[in-house]
Design a protein around this motif. Structure first.
Motif, PDB file in Angstrom:
ATOM      1  N   PRO A  77       0.561  -1.455   0.044  1.00  0.00           N
ATOM      2  CA  PRO A  77       0.140   0.015  -0.191  1.00  0.00           C
ATOM      3  C   PRO A  77       0.671   1.379  -0.185  1.00  0.00           C
ATOM      4  O   PRO A  77       1.690   1.556   0.725  1.00  0.00           O
ATOM      5  N   SER A  78       0.395   2.679  -0.416  1.00  0.00           N
ATOM      6  CA  SER A  78       1.470   3.287  -1.311  1.00  0.00           C
ATOM      7  C   SER A  78       1.287   4.505   0.723  1.00  0.00           C
ATOM      8  O   SER A  78       2.212   5.537  -0.029  1.00  0.00           O
ATOM      9  N   ASP A  79      -0.196   4.076   0.633  1.00  0.00           N
ATOM     10  CA  ASP A  79      -0.742   4.589   1.975  1.00  0.00           C
ATOM     11  C   ASP A  79      -1.383   4.013   2.693  1.00  0.00           C
ATOM     12  O   ASP A  79      -2.055   3.557   2.644  1.00  0.00           O
ATOM     13  N   PRO A  80      -0.946   4.110   4.156  1.00  0.00           N
ATOM     14  CA  PRO A  80      -1.387   3.571   5.041  1.00  0.00           C
ATOM     15  C   PRO A  80      -3.010   3.721   5.734  1.00  0.00           C
ATOM     16  O   PRO A  80      -3.667   2.946   5.807  1.00  0.00           O
ATOM     17  N   ASP A  81      -3.489   4.437   4.845  1.00  0.00           N
ATOM     18  CA  ASP A  81      -5.200   4.919   5.365  1.00  0.00           C
ATOM     19  C   ASP A  81      -5.968   4.480   3.955  1.00  0.00           C
ATOM     20  O   ASP A  81      -7.232   4.019   3.599  1.00  0.00           O
ATOM     21  N   ALA A  82      -5.780   5.005   2.775  1.00  0.00           N
ATOM     22  CA  ALA A  82      -6.363   5.493   1.423  1.00  0.00           C
ATOM     23  C   ALA A  82      -6.353   3.684   1.029  1.00  0.00           C
ATOM     24  O   ALA A  82      -7.922   3.688   0.662  1.00  0.00           O
ATOM     25  N   LEU A  83      -6.016   3.289   1.731  1.00  0.00           N
ATOM     26  CA  LEU A  83      -6.162   1.046   0.745  1.00  0.00           C
ATOM     27  C   LEU A  83      -7.191   0.987   1.894  1.00  0.00           C
ATOM     28  O   LEU A  83      -7.695  -0.910   1.388  1.00  0.00           O
ATOM     29  N   ILE A  84      -7.487   1.186   3.217  1.00  0.00           N
ATOM     30  CA  ILE A  84      -8.115   0.181   4.004  1.00  0.00           C
ATOM     31  C   ILE A  84      -9.970  -0.093   3.425  1.00  0.00           C
ATOM     32  O   ILE A  84     -10.221  -1.472   3.539  1.00  0.00           O
ATOM     33  N   PRO A  85     -10.051   1.557   3.126  1.00  0.00           N
ATOM     34  CA  PRO A  85     -11.536   0.511   1.721  1.00  0.00           C
ATOM     35  C   PRO A  85     -11.882  -0.500   1.451  1.00  0.00           C
ATOM     36  O   PRO A  85     -12.358  -1.956   0.921  1.00  0.00           O
ATOM     37  N   ALA A  86     -10.501  -0.592   0.189  1.00  0.00           N
ATOM     38  CA  ALA A  86     -10.150  -1.597  -1.181  1.00  0.00           C
ATOM     39  C   ALA A  86      -9.635  -2.795   0.007  1.00  0.00           C
ATOM     40  O   ALA A  86     -10.789  -3.792  -0.431  1.00  0.00           O
ATOM     41  N   MET A  87      -9.842  -2.369   0.637  1.00  0.00           N
ATOM     42  CA  MET A  87      -9.049  -3.783   1.714  1.00  0.00           C
ATOM     43  C   MET A  87     -10.358  -4.873   2.472  1.00  0.00           C
ATOM     44  O   MET A  87     -10.269  -5.183   2.679  1.00  0.00           O
ATOM     45  N   LYS A  88     -11.361  -3.574   2.785  1.00  0.00           N
ATOM     46  CA  LYS A  88     -12.245  -4.335   3.936  1.00  0.00           C
ATOM     47  C   LYS A  88     -13.069  -4.779   2.590  1.00  0.00           C
ATOM     48  O   LYS A  88     -13.797  -5.937   2.912  1.00  0.00           O
ATOM     49  N   LYS A  89     -13.551  -4.474   1.229  1.00  0.00           N
ATOM     50  CA  LYS A  89     -14.264  -5.064   0.298  1.00  0.00           C
ATOM     51  C   LYS A  89     -13.385  -6.494  -0.002  1.00  0.00           C
ATOM     52  O   LYS A  89     -13.912  -7.572  -0.556  1.00  0.00           O
TER      53      LYS A  89
END
Length: 316
Positions: A93-105
Motif C-alpha cells: 500500500p502506498s498510503d497507510p489509510d487510503a487502501l483500507i476501504p478496498a482491503m475491506k472489500k
C-alpha cells in the motif's frame, strides 16, 4: 436416441466439460505494488512469479499504480482484483489509510490479503492476514549508525526522503532521525520528499548541496531517491566528499558504492517480499495459519562486502 435426447446429452456434456475446465484453471493471485517503475518492484515481480510457478494451481499477475502518489489508481487495482474474484492479493500500500476501504472489500469477499513493504494503519488490521517487510525502523537506525561511524557526531546532514506518510517511509526515516538525535549532535536539513521520482531527487539534492556547502553527510531513503542523490553528488563534484548512505540495491546504486559516490546502501530483499508474499497467500487459501509479521531482512552493503554471497543474494 431421439434428437431431443441427443441435444440434451450434448448440452450436458458441454456444460460438464466447461465446468471441468473452470475447475482446472489456475487461481489468480494479484500482486499489486506502489508502481512498476523501479527495479525494486520488478524484483518483487520476479519473486512472486517464481513462487507462483512452484505453487500448483496458482498464477500471479503483477500491477502497480502510475506513481507512488497515485492512490486512486492503486485503490482501483485492488477493487478490480476483488471484482475478478481472485484467490488472494499481495499488496504494497502506498498510503497507510487510503487502501483500507478496498482491503475491506476483499475481506468481505473472503479474499485473503497479504501486505508487503508498507503496513496499513491500525484501522486496517482486521482486513489483512500477514505483513511481510523489512523492519524499516531498524533499517533506518542501521543507516544512521553507518553515517555516524563515518562522519562523527557533529556537523550537518541532509535527509532525502520519498513519499511522506507511507508506512515504510515513516519507519525508515523515523528510525534514522531518532537514532541521529539520540546518538549525535548532528544538525538535520530536511527531509525533502521526491515522491520516488529520480529527477526530483536529483534536483532537490543539487539545491541542498548548493545551499549547504558545509554538508558532511546525506541519506537517500529509497531506490529512485538514492539514485538521484548519487547523480547529484557526482555532478556537483561532491562524490566521496559528502558521505552518502543510500537505500535499496539496483545496478545504479551498486555502481555508486563501487566508485565511492555512496558509502553504503541498506538493501532489502525485494525478491523475498514477492516470493514469500505469494507463498503466504497460497498457505492462506489452503487453510493454513501464517505469522502476522515476517521480517524479510536488510543488509548494509559497502565496497568491502558487495561481492560476497550474502550481498549477491539481495542485490538486483
Amino acid at each position: 436416441m431421439n434428437k431431443r435426447t441427443l441435444l440434451s446429452t450434448l448440452i450436458a456434456s458441454t456444460l460438464l466439460a466447461a465446468s471441468s475446465l473452470a475447475m482446472a484453471a489456475d487461481k489468480e493471485i494479484a500482486v499489486i505494488v506502489k508502481t512498476t517503475n523501479s527495479d525494486f518492484w520488478q524484483n518483487v515481480k520476479k519473486g512472486s512469479n517464481d513462487a507462483a510457478g512452484k505453487s500448483k494451481g496458482f498464477t500471479a499477475t503483477f500491477q502497480g499504480a502510475a506513481s507512488d502518489t497515485d492512490l486512486a489508481g492503486q485503490v482501483a487495482l485492488v477493487e478490480n482484483a476483488v471484482n475478478r474474484k481472485v484467490a488472494g492479493i499481495v499488496l504494497a500500500p502506498s498510503d497507510p489509510d487510503a487502501l483500507i476501504p478496498a482491503m475491506k472489500k476483499a475481506w468481505e469477499a473472503k479474499i485473503p490479503v497479504v501486505l508487503i513493504d508498507s503496513a496499513a494503519s491500525d484501522a486496517g488490521k482486521a482486513y489483512y492476514q500477514s505483513f511481510l517487510a523489512t523492519d524499516n525502523k531498524v533499517a533506518g537506525e542501521m543507516s544512521a549508525k553507518t553515517l555516524i561511524d563515518k562522519i562523527g557526531t557533529t556537523g550537518k546532514i541532509a535527509i532525502m526522503s520519498y513519499t511522506a506518510g507511507s508506512g515504510s517511509e515513516i519507519g525508515r526515516v523515523g528510525g534514522f532521525t531518532d537514532y541521529i538525535k539520540k546518538h549525535s549532535k548532528l544538525q538535520i536539513v530536511g527531509p525533502f520528499y521526491s515522491n520516488s521520482q529520480m529527477g526530483t531527487a536529483l534536483n532537490q539534492t543539487t539545491d541542498v548541496l548548493a545551499a549547504n556547502p558545509d554538508l558532511k553527510g546525506i541519506f537517500g531513503a529509497n531506490e529512485p531517491t538514492a539514485i538521484g542523490m548519487g547523480r547529484a553528488l557526482a555532478q556537483a563534484g561532491k562524490a566521496g566528499k559528502v558521505v552518502a548512505i543510500g537505500f535499496d540495491g539496483n545496478s545504479d546504486l551498486q555502481g555508486f558504492v563501487k566508485d565511492g559516490t555512496i558509502e553504503a546502501i541498506a538493501v532489502q530483499s525485494a525478491y523475498e517480499m514477492g516470493n514469500l508474499g505469494v507463498k503466504t497467500v497460497v498457505e492462506l487459501v489452503q487453510g493454513k495459519k501464517v505469522p502476522a509479521f515476517r521480517d524479510t531482512g536488510v543488509l548494509m552493503v559497502n565496497k568491502k562486502n558487495i561481492d560476497t554471497p550474502a550481498a549477491k543474494n539481495v542485490l538486483y
